[in-house]
Design an enzyme around this catalytic site. Structure first.
Site, PDB file in Angstrom:
ATOM      1  N   HIS A  62      -6.962  22.739   4.265  1.00  0.00           N
ATOM      2  CA  HIS A  62      -8.277  22.853   4.889  1.00  0.00           C
ATOM      3  C   HIS A  62      -8.611  21.614   5.707  1.00  0.00           C
ATOM      4  O   HIS A  62      -8.171  20.517   5.397  1.00  0.00           O
ATOM      5  CB  HIS A  62      -9.371  23.028   3.825  1.00  0.00           C
ATOM      6  CG  HIS A  62      -9.142  24.202   2.933  1.00  0.00           C
ATOM      7  ND1 HIS A  62      -9.467  24.168   1.596  1.00  0.00           N
ATOM      8  CD2 HIS A  62      -8.639  25.434   3.156  1.00  0.00           C
ATOM      9  CE1 HIS A  62      -9.177  25.340   1.040  1.00  0.00           C
ATOM     10  NE2 HIS A  62      -8.657  26.122   1.966  1.00  0.00           N
ATOM     11  N   LYS A  72     -11.769  12.506   3.222  1.00  0.00           N
ATOM     12  CA  LYS A  72     -11.904  12.817   1.797  1.00  0.00           C
ATOM     13  C   LYS A  72     -11.190  11.771   0.956  1.00  0.00           C
ATOM     14  O   LYS A  72     -10.066  11.380   1.259  1.00  0.00           O
ATOM     15  CB  LYS A  72     -11.303  14.189   1.485  1.00  0.00           C
ATOM     16  CG  LYS A  72     -11.983  15.331   2.197  1.00  0.00           C
ATOM     17  CD  LYS A  72     -11.267  16.643   1.940  1.00  0.00           C
ATOM     18  CE  LYS A  72     -11.926  17.777   2.705  1.00  0.00           C
ATOM     19  NZ  LYS A  72     -11.170  19.034   2.569  1.00  0.00           N
ATOM     20  N   TYR A 132     -13.734  14.884  -5.275  1.00  0.00           N
ATOM     21  CA  TYR A 132     -13.518  14.198  -4.006  1.00  0.00           C
ATOM     22  C   TYR A 132     -14.821  13.953  -3.289  1.00  0.00           C
ATOM     23  O   TYR A 132     -15.741  14.736  -3.327  1.00  0.00           O
ATOM     24  CB  TYR A 132     -12.480  14.896  -3.129  1.00  0.00           C
ATOM     25  CG  TYR A 132     -12.760  16.312  -2.714  1.00  0.00           C
ATOM     26  CD1 TYR A 132     -13.341  16.582  -1.481  1.00  0.00           C
ATOM     27  CD2 TYR A 132     -12.398  17.372  -3.524  1.00  0.00           C
ATOM     28  CE1 TYR A 132     -13.560  17.878  -1.071  1.00  0.00           C
ATOM     29  CE2 TYR A 132     -12.614  18.673  -3.125  1.00  0.00           C
ATOM     30  CZ  TYR A 132     -13.194  18.922  -1.891  1.00  0.00           C
ATOM     31  OH  TYR A 132     -13.411  20.214  -1.500  1.00  0.00           O
ATOM     32  N   ASP A 169      -7.087  31.556   1.918  1.00  0.00           N
ATOM     33  CA  ASP A 169      -5.868  30.762   2.069  1.00  0.00           C
ATOM     34  C   ASP A 169      -4.624  31.633   2.218  1.00  0.00           C
ATOM     35  O   ASP A 169      -3.654  31.223   2.851  1.00  0.00           O
ATOM     36  CB  ASP A 169      -5.701  29.800   0.898  1.00  0.00           C
ATOM     37  CG  ASP A 169      -6.734  28.685   0.910  1.00  0.00           C
ATOM     38  OD1 ASP A 169      -7.376  28.468   1.959  1.00  0.00           O
ATOM     39  OD2 ASP A 169      -6.904  28.029  -0.138  1.00  0.00           O
TER      40      ASP A 169
END
Length: 182
Positions: A62, A72, A132, A169
């Protein structure tokens, strides 16, 4: 904090110092000043995310496009994952290259994935909880997905059972069909 550079210069592994004794441990997992020195940028985080995944779940790859691109800082606080960053910056000398790092509650490693990179991970343990920090808010209109098994990228995922994917996904487009970064 221990700093390790990866084959992708901007992607950095950070390992906090753990102070352990018979009571457990203490670690400073984030310090803005130390982090800025390590990644050579003063990043402002605006969102924290927490996921729980069972074994063989693969999340990603992503990324978000500008003006909502995200950096991130990823860590596993329960279990173990194989965490991946893919360089999607057309003008980068490492364009289309990837790096993968095992992150676990045991090793305490964190991976910094800056803007311009796709991110994904495979759960290696029976379950994993991943935290994250993100440098931009989640913006569905800017989010893109890249096929986890695209042969043009050639990520060497750890061997095991076929991955468990979300519907999104499982139909992510291949690299050649993507909107990328300049």
């Amino acid at each position: 904090m221990l700093i390790e550079r990866t084959a992708l210069a901007e992607v950095v592994v950070l390992t906090p110092r753990f102070h352990r004794d018979d009571r457990g441990f203490f670690a400073e997992s984030y310090n803005r000043q130390a982090f800025a020195e390590a990644v050579r940028s003063d990043v402002e985080f605006v969102q924290d995310n927490h996921s729980l995944s069972v074994k063989n779940v693969l999340r990603g790859l992503h990324y978000q496009l500008p003006p909502r691109a995200q950096g991130k800082l990823v860590r596993a606080v329960v279990g173990e994952i194989f965490d991946v960053a893919v360089d999607l910056r057309r003008r980068s000398p490492t364009f289309r290259r990837w790096v993968g790092v095992n992150l676990s509650a045991e090793n305490g490693k964190q991976l910094w994935i800056p803007e311009g990179f796709a991110h994904g991970f495979l759960t290696l343990s029976e379950r994993a909880e991943v935290l994250y920090k993100a440098s931009a808010y989640y913006a569905p209109e800017s989010e893109r997905s890249l096929a986890w098994d695209d042969p043009d990228i050639g990520i060497e995922w750890p061997a095991g059972s076929p991955p468990l994917l979300s519907p999104k996904d499982s139909v992510a487009p291949a690299f050649g069909a993507q909107e990328l970064f300049d």
